[in-house]
Design an enzyme around this catalytic site. Structure first.
Site, PDB file in Angstrom:
ATOM      1  N   ARG A 171       0.822  -1.212   0.000  1.00 55.25           N
ATOM      2  CA  ARG A 171       0.000   0.000   0.000  1.00 55.25           C
ATOM      3  C   ARG A 171       0.857   1.263   0.000  1.00 55.25           C
ATOM      4  O   ARG A 171       0.450   2.312  -0.487  1.00 55.25           O
ATOM      5  CB  ARG A 171      -0.936  -0.002   1.211  1.00 55.25           C
ATOM      6  CG  ARG A 171      -2.024  -1.069   1.154  1.00 55.25           C
ATOM      7  CD  ARG A 171      -2.985  -0.942   2.329  1.00 55.25           C
ATOM      8  NE  ARG A 171      -4.106  -1.875   2.207  1.00 55.25           N
ATOM      9  CZ  ARG A 171      -4.204  -3.037   2.831  1.00 55.25           C
ATOM     10  NH1 ARG A 171      -3.213  -3.432   3.626  1.00 55.25           N
ATOM     11  NH2 ARG A 171      -5.258  -3.811   2.667  1.00 55.25           N
ATOM     12  N   CYS A 221      -5.625 -18.129  15.420  1.00 58.04           N
ATOM     13  CA  CYS A 221      -6.379 -18.063  16.675  1.00 58.04           C
ATOM     14  C   CYS A 221      -7.658 -18.897  16.616  1.00 58.04           C
ATOM     15  O   CYS A 221      -8.242 -19.218  17.652  1.00 58.04           O
ATOM     16  CB  CYS A 221      -6.733 -16.614  17.008  1.00 58.04           C
ATOM     17  SG  CYS A 221      -5.305 -15.609  17.470  1.00 58.04           S
ATOM     18  N   THR A 278      17.076  -5.197  13.023  1.00 60.26           N
ATOM     19  CA  THR A 278      18.032  -5.976  13.797  1.00 60.26           C
ATOM     20  C   THR A 278      19.384  -5.276  13.799  1.00 60.26           C
ATOM     21  O   THR A 278      19.533  -4.175  13.256  1.00 60.26           O
ATOM     22  CB  THR A 278      18.184  -7.391  13.218  1.00 60.26           C
ATOM     23  OG1 THR A 278      18.868  -7.319  11.955  1.00 60.26           O
ATOM     24  CG2 THR A 278      16.821  -8.047  13.015  1.00 60.26           C
ATOM     25  N   ASN A 279      20.388  -5.921  14.374  1.00 57.92           N
ATOM     26  CA  ASN A 279      21.727  -5.348  14.387  1.00 57.92           C
ATOM     27  C   ASN A 279      22.400  -5.414  13.029  1.00 57.92           C
ATOM     28  O   ASN A 279      23.446  -4.787  12.823  1.00 57.92           O
ATOM     29  CB  ASN A 279      22.596  -6.077  15.417  1.00 57.92           C
ATOM     30  CG  ASN A 279      22.765  -7.553  15.099  1.00 57.92           C
ATOM     31  OD1 ASN A 279      21.774  -8.282  14.962  1.00 57.92           O
ATOM     32  ND2 ASN A 279      24.006  -8.020  14.982  1.00 57.92           N
ATOM     33  N   ILE A 287      18.122  -5.767   7.574  1.00 59.57           N
ATOM     34  CA  ILE A 287      17.390  -6.949   8.038  1.00 59.57           C
ATOM     35  C   ILE A 287      16.497  -6.545   9.206  1.00 59.57           C
ATOM     36  O   ILE A 287      16.974  -6.007  10.214  1.00 59.57           O
ATOM     37  CB  ILE A 287      18.340  -8.084   8.459  1.00 59.57           C
ATOM     38  CG1 ILE A 287      19.192  -8.545   7.276  1.00 59.57           C
ATOM     39  CG2 ILE A 287      17.544  -9.264   9.015  1.00 59.57           C
ATOM     40  CD1 ILE A 287      20.132  -9.689   7.585  1.00 59.57           C
ATOM     41  N   TYR A 288      15.221  -6.790   9.049  1.00 59.15           N
ATOM     42  CA  TYR A 288      14.218  -6.426  10.042  1.00 59.15           C
ATOM     43  C   TYR A 288      13.523  -7.701  10.535  1.00 59.15           C
ATOM     44  O   TYR A 288      13.636  -8.756   9.925  1.00 59.15           O
ATOM     45  CB  TYR A 288      13.190  -5.464   9.444  1.00 59.15           C
ATOM     46  CG  TYR A 288      13.778  -4.159   8.958  1.00 59.15           C
ATOM     47  CD1 TYR A 288      13.681  -3.000   9.718  1.00 59.15           C
ATOM     48  CD2 TYR A 288      14.453  -4.091   7.734  1.00 59.15           C
ATOM     49  CE1 TYR A 288      14.227  -1.803   9.280  1.00 59.15           C
ATOM     50  CE2 TYR A 288      15.010  -2.896   7.282  1.00 59.15           C
ATOM     51  CZ  TYR A 288      14.896  -1.758   8.066  1.00 59.15           C
ATOM     52  OH  TYR A 288      15.446  -0.577   7.637  1.00 59.15           O
ATOM     53  N   GLY A 296       6.750  -9.931  14.650  1.00 60.30           N
ATOM     54  CA  GLY A 296       5.977 -11.088  15.075  1.00 60.30           C
ATOM     55  C   GLY A 296       6.423 -11.704  16.387  1.00 60.30           C
ATOM     56  O   GLY A 296       7.151 -11.101  17.190  1.00 60.30           O
ATOM     57  N   ASP A 297       6.018 -12.940  16.601  1.00 64.37           N
ATOM     58  CA  ASP A 297       6.224 -13.627  17.868  1.00 64.37           C
ATOM     59  C   ASP A 297       7.673 -13.973  18.154  1.00 64.37           C
ATOM     60  O   ASP A 297       8.008 -14.336  19.277  1.00 64.37           O
ATOM     61  CB  ASP A 297       5.407 -14.927  17.903  1.00 64.37           C
ATOM     62  CG  ASP A 297       3.920 -14.672  18.021  1.00 64.37           C
ATOM     63  OD1 ASP A 297       3.548 -13.563  18.454  1.00 64.37           O
ATOM     64  OD2 ASP A 297       3.121 -15.558  17.687  1.00 64.37           O
TER      65      ASP A 297
END
Length: 286
Positions: free
Chosen positions: A21, A42, A270-271, A275-276, A279-280
């Site tokens: 989007r 769920c 992330t470090n 890279i990201y 979520g869980d």
């Protein structure tokens, strides 16, 4: 720009559709090692009870519909084996081939996997399951067709354990709920949990607290408790917690945090550059 997302369902597909989007011309590829990239996780226990009657009602989107509506390249049953942050590419495997895919930005959404404690006889048990996805659900539903005495056991009285106990009881099965902690729903105060336990008992569920199952015998049909007592069980659900699916990130050099969760900053990065993670599987300030 080319964005690769590892893992679908809630985190990965939310990221993919939101990015589309905002960035109409970006190439977006979503890899998921399972057969379904978008389902109502769920709702899984409520298909067991019959409250969600049709299995198809759990399937939210298909790769074809995601392609048509969002121009997303969604590749199910495709497992990402490794990340090379220097070359900015991932190694992926399908049923037919193994290949590499480059990226400009990488988003990890591997989720959390059920924690399975080491228990004697577990490897030989044929009627013990966890519930994370549609294939897990299919195995449980198949086992329910062969319950001879109508006895089921749920190990773990957290939120998912309670949902499964309720769903099995609504199906007319005799359910025993086992919790190692002194009371059900351990995050709650004991006084609050007492009301929940009373409701469980009132609905015919046998509740055992302060004990754990130690051994599976007879291919899982007999559970041996800490005090030496034995329970018969046609179907056993392990619901003793989850742990982050972090192997891919860890092997790539991504920094991990509390309980092995992927450590991200306020922008979910992330470090490692570009890279990201969402979520869980992540650890983030909430």
């Amino acid at each position: 720009m080319k964005i690769v997302i590892v893992g679908g369902v809630t985190g990965g597909m939310s990221a993919a559709t939101r990015l589309r989007r905002q960035m109409e011309d970006t190439e977006i590829i979503v890899f998921d090692k399972g057969p379904y990239v978008s389902f109502a996780n769920c709702g899984l226990p409520f298909h067991v009870s019959g409250e969600i009657e049709k299995r198809s009602s759990l399937l939210v989107q298909t790769p074809e519909r995601l392609k048509a509506r969002f121009e997303l390249d969604v590749r199910p049953e495709t497992e990402v084996l490794a990340i090379d942050p220097d070359l900015k590419e991932v190694t992926v495997r399908t049923k037919c081939e193994t290949y590499t895919e480059s990226y400009d930005k990488l988003i990890l959404s591997p989720g959390a996997k059920p924690f399975v404690p080491p228990m004697e006889g577990l490897n030989e048990a044929t009627n013990v399951f966890t519930l994370r996805n549609i294939p897990d659900l299919d195995k449980i539903m198949a086992q329910l067709k062969h319950t001879t005495s109508g006895q089921a056991t749920v190990i773990g009285a957290g939120f998912i354990g309670l949902e499964m106990a309720e769903s099995l009881a609504k199906k007319g099965i005799n359910v025993t709920l086992i919790e190692k902690a002194p009371h059900v729903l351990p995050p709650l105060d004991e006084e609050m949990a007492a009301f929940i336990e009373a409701e469980l008992v009132q609905n015919g569920i046998k509740v055992i607290t302060g004990q754990s199952a130690q051994v599976f015998k007879d291919n899982g049909k007999i559970l041996v408790m800490e005090d030496g007592s034995e329970l018969e069980s046609d179907l056993t659900i392990l619901s003793v917690g989850v742990q982050p699916e972090n192997n891919l990130a860890k092997d790539a050099g991504v920094e991990l945090g509390l309980r092995g969760g992927i450590l991200v900053d306020e922008n979910y990065q992330t470090n490692l550059a570009d890279i990201y993670a969402v979520g869980d599987a992540i650890v983030v300030e909430n």
